[in-house]
Design an enzyme around this catalytic site. Structure first.
Site, mmCIF file in Angstrom:
data_model
loop_
_atom_site.group_PDB
_atom_site.id
_atom_site.type_symbol
_atom_site.label_atom_id
_atom_site.label_comp_id
_atom_site.label_asym_id
_atom_site.label_seq_id
_atom_site.Cartn_x
_atom_site.Cartn_y
_atom_site.Cartn_z
ATOM 1 N N ASP A 169 64.154 28.867 -15.999
ATOM 2 C CA ASP A 169 65.025 29.128 -17.144
ATOM 3 C C ASP A 169 65.564 27.821 -17.723
ATOM 4 O O ASP A 169 66.759 27.576 -17.752
ATOM 5 C CB ASP A 169 66.178 30.044 -16.684
ATOM 6 C CG ASP A 169 66.961 30.639 -17.845
ATOM 7 O OD1 ASP A 169 66.453 30.587 -18.992
ATOM 8 O OD2 ASP A 169 68.067 31.146 -17.616
HETATM 9 MG MG LIG Z 1 72.509 29.216 -16.632
#
Ligand SMILES: [Mg+2]
Ligand SMILES: Nc1ncnc2c1ncn2[C@@H]1O[C@H](COP(=O)(O)OP(=O)(O)O)[C@@H](O)[C@H]1O
Length: 244
Positions: A169
């Site tokens: 991410d």
């Molecule tokens: Mg984060």
């Protein structure tokens, strides 16, 4: 680091005994720190993280919350798949390993995995707060990202990639920059080690670019910044690669 495992009732806690006293499960609830007036701030973002004044210094407490179908029922419950296999324990172990490799990540303090109703689990992680940092997102909004910052980000990303760290991410909220211009990577939920290779490395970098372009207009995220980042990344990445 002195990773130590304790069991209390249905919970297991993995903590660094060289950095703190054995924590209790209640310390993984932000309400515990709020009622002791020890919440320093609540970082923007998904909203589960709080900065707390703990006996072992300022720390960040993060609860794991899920999206998807089960979220409608209870955001904090995950299917239990073993303590060591829990997201919190895995993130703690990854941070420990990356710390040993001298990668710029926060020091893990403690991870909680609490089993509930046999099949569910509730998890939280405590890390040492990285002092005097802002996220890349915060700095972009303020127009406070310099060429040196872009260059440092590119170099740091190449260090992680050279050592085989895949960040699932990679975005502007998971890159921190301190007042000395040092760059850190955080939030290793679902991340893992992979054999270094140009394909996943390139995808990882492109993902960051897409996420920056989606969130920030060209005035805040200039093409020149990205090209400095990329040049610095390419200079420092090992092996032949096809990075564009
Ligand atoms: Mg984060
Ligand atoms: N060790 C840390 N030091 C300073 N700030 C942190 C640290 N860990 C998290 N934060 C702040 O908290 C936010 C959320 O933490 P993060 O680990 O990214 O969890 P999530 O994105 O899952 O909510 C980050 O974007 C950052 O602003």
């Amino acid at each position: 680091m002195k990773p130590t495992l304790i069991t209390t009732g249905n919970a297991r806690i993995l903590y660094d005994a060289s950095a703190m006293d054995a924590p209790e499960t209640i310390q993984f609830d932000s309400e515990f720190w709020a009622s002791a007036d020890a919440v320093v701030r609540r970082p923007a973002g998904r909203g589960s993280a709080v900065v707390i004044r703990s006996p072992s210094g300022e720390a960040v407490l993060k609860r794991y919350f899920r999206g998807g179908l089960l979220a409608k029922f209870n955001r904090a419950l995950y299917i239990f798949s073993g303590y060591e296999n829990s997201r919190a324990f895995r993130e703690f172990r990854l941070l420990e390993r990356m710390q040993k490799m001298k990668l710029p990540v926060p020091q893990p303090l403690a991870a909680l995995c609490e089993r509930q109703a046999m099949v569910f689990s509730r998890m939280a992680l405590m890390t040492q707060m990285l002092a005097a940092t802002e996220t890349l997102a915060e700095k972009l909004v303020l127009g406070a990202v310099s060429d040196d910052h872009w260059q440092a980000i590119g170099r740091v990303l190449s260090e992680f990639h050279n050592k085989g760290v895949y960040h699932a991410d990679l975005n502007a909220n998971n890159l921190l920059i301190n007042t000395a211009g040092e760059v850190f990577l955080i939030d290793f939920d679902k991340c893992r080690f992979k054999t270094p290779g140009p394909r996943w490395q390139n995808n990882n970098i492109q993902r960051l670019k897409r996420s920056l372009m989606k969130l920030f207009p060209a005035e805040l995220f200039p093409a020149s910044g990205w090209s400095i980042l990329l040049d610095s990344y390419k200079i420092n990445i090992s092996g032949k690669n096809i990075h564009e």
